[in-house]
Design a protein around this motif. Structure first.
Motif, PDB file in Angstrom:
ATOM      1  N   VAL A 162      -3.210   2.749   9.172  1.00 16.49           N
ATOM      2  CA  VAL A 162      -2.192   2.628   8.130  1.00 16.49           C
ATOM      3  C   VAL A 162      -0.843   3.126   8.647  1.00 16.49           C
ATOM      4  O   VAL A 162       0.208   2.522   8.381  1.00 16.49           O
ATOM      5  N   THR A 163      -0.845   4.220   9.397  1.00 12.96           N
ATOM      6  CA  THR A 163       0.397   4.718   9.989  1.00 12.96           C
ATOM      7  C   THR A 163       1.040   3.647  10.862  1.00 12.96           C
ATOM      8  O   THR A 163       2.246   3.379  10.775  1.00 12.96           O
ATOM      9  N   LEU A 212       4.626   1.489  10.166  1.00 17.47           N
ATOM     10  CA  LEU A 212       5.705   1.572  11.146  1.00 17.47           C
ATOM     11  C   LEU A 212       6.109   0.205  11.675  1.00 17.47           C
ATOM     12  O   LEU A 212       7.294  -0.053  11.875  1.00 17.47           O
ATOM     13  N   PHE A 213       5.129  -0.689  11.895  1.00 12.09           N
ATOM     14  CA  PHE A 213       5.521  -1.936  12.554  1.00 12.09           C
ATOM     15  C   PHE A 213       5.822  -3.069  11.589  1.00 12.09           C
ATOM     16  O   PHE A 213       6.469  -4.044  11.989  1.00 12.09           O
ATOM     17  N   ALA A 229       4.220  -2.973   3.009  1.00 11.35           N
ATOM     18  CA  ALA A 229       2.913  -2.511   3.501  1.00 11.35           C
ATOM     19  C   ALA A 229       2.086  -1.886   2.384  1.00 11.35           C
ATOM     20  O   ALA A 229       1.644  -0.752   2.477  1.00 11.35           O
ATOM     21  N   HIS A 230       1.862  -2.653   1.311  1.00 12.72           N
ATOM     22  CA  HIS A 230       1.029  -2.149   0.214  1.00 12.72           C
ATOM     23  C   HIS A 230      -0.423  -2.032   0.664  1.00 12.72           C
ATOM     24  O   HIS A 230      -1.038  -0.980   0.509  1.00 12.72           O
ATOM     25  N   ALA A 254       7.487   8.668   6.588  1.00 12.90           N
ATOM     26  CA  ALA A 254       6.599   8.404   5.456  1.00 12.90           C
ATOM     27  C   ALA A 254       5.262   7.872   5.933  1.00 12.90           C
ATOM     28  O   ALA A 254       4.215   8.147   5.330  1.00 12.90           O
ATOM     29  N   ALA A 255       5.268   7.122   7.032  1.00 17.50           N
ATOM     30  CA  ALA A 255       4.017   6.590   7.574  1.00 17.50           C
ATOM     31  C   ALA A 255       3.063   7.709   7.956  1.00 17.50           C
ATOM     32  O   ALA A 255       1.843   7.607   7.764  1.00 17.50           O
ATOM     33  N   LEU A 256       3.612   8.796   8.496  1.00 19.85           N
ATOM     34  CA  LEU A 256       2.772   9.929   8.881  1.00 19.85           C
ATOM     35  C   LEU A 256       2.195  10.616   7.651  1.00 19.85           C
ATOM     36  O   LEU A 256       1.040  11.060   7.666  1.00 19.85           O
TER      37      LEU A 256
END
Length: 303
Positions: A84-85, A89-90, A97-98, A189-191
């Motif tokens: 998910v991280t 990010l990508f 990215a729901h 936020a991804a982290l």
């Protein structure tokens, strides 16, 4: 230090007086017309398809391999968080990215995602999850429930349901919080989201399997033909998402600001990365303060 106080500006109000700043802010925080542009919807749907495929491939695949005794439980539950991280990010800027119908529902309820786009997102997420499990069945065969989420040994459906409600409430709270105007932390936020998913799995997987995502549970159930306890993984995440939206209202008020809308809907402007690089200079020098964050520095420092 200067005593000048930066003024809160809405990109829609900058107009021709500040053309460069107006353009950069729209690229960073989103243009409502761009969000609603139907010509770009196919990219967003493909992003959700690919992202959900990748998430379920890792989550269900990890569960399947753990059931075979080939990887540890810790590896099986941390892997989805790392995936998910990477996905956020990508390609988070493409679709938001729901990867999760509960997240799409929460963003829509907050006003950060158009309701008319929600059905398409949810359907494509279910399709992505199904394709991932069809791939797993092709590789491994129909074994181990294809990594389905089920109540753990010794736990009943109602216990798994309560666990899914609590875990999803916190997951969606993290997602909505890191996407908000006052607390937007960009790529970091991804982290936060990925780290929470891994943490939840490390301690709660033996109880419910830690789905927090109706699509993640749908794929294995459909392809394996076993819908045992599946209702738990629909009712739990949806209830958790609704509770999280209520918490967000209490903590931050109503949604719908431009930053949250950008996080929830995605930004698809060409040249955005180059233009966005100029924004920190504008905000760092105090010439522009993104909407929704004016006054937060003073509040945080107590001055």
């Amino acid at each position: 230090m200067s005593d000048a106080t930066p003024q809160k500006m809405d990109p829609a109000q900058l107009g021709p007086a500040f053309p460069r700043t107006h353009h950069v802010l729209w690229l960073e925080f989103g243009n409502r017309e761009d969000f609603d542009d139907p010509r770009k919807e196919w990219r967003r749907l493909f992003s959700e398809l690919l992202g959900t495929f990748a998430l379920v491939l890792v989550a269900a695949g990890g569960g399947l391999l753990h059931a075979k005794g080939q990887i540890s439980l810790a590896a099986a539950v941390v892997a989805p968080g790392l995936m998910v991280t990477a996905i956020i990010l990508f390609m988070g800027a493409v679709s938001g990215a729901h990867l999760n119908p509960a997240v799409s529902l929460a963003f829509a309820l907050r006003g950060d995602f158009p309701w008319k786009r929600a059905p398409g997102y949810i359907v494509i997420q279910l399709v992505g999850a199904t394709l991932a499990c069809l791939f797993l069945r092709l590789v491994f065969g129909n074994i181990g429930h294809l990594g389905a989420t089920l109540p753990g040994p010794g736990y009943k459906n109602w216990q798994a349901l309560l666990m899914e409600i609590a875990l999803t409430t916190l997951l969606v709270s993290v997602i909505l919080g890191t996407a908000s105007a006052a607390q937007n932390v960009g790529a970091i936020a991804a982290l936060g989201v990925g780290g929470y998913i891994a943490l939840a799995g490390l301690w709660a997987a033996p109880v419910s399997g830690v789905s927090m995502n109706p699509a993640r549970s749908f794929g294995p159930a459909l392809v394996s033909g076993d819908f045992t306890s599946y209702w738990v993984y629909i009712a739990g995440p949806i209830a958790g998402a609704l509770i999280a939206v209520g918490f967000a209202l209490v903590l931050r008020g109503r949604g719908g600001d431009v930053i949250s809308r950008a996080a929830g809907s995605g930004v698809l402007d060409e040249g955005a990365l180059a233009a966005k690089a100029e924004l920190p200079e504008e905000t760092g020098q105090g010439r522009v303060v993104p909407p929704g964050v004016a006054g937060t520095d003073a509040q945080g420092s107590g001055q």
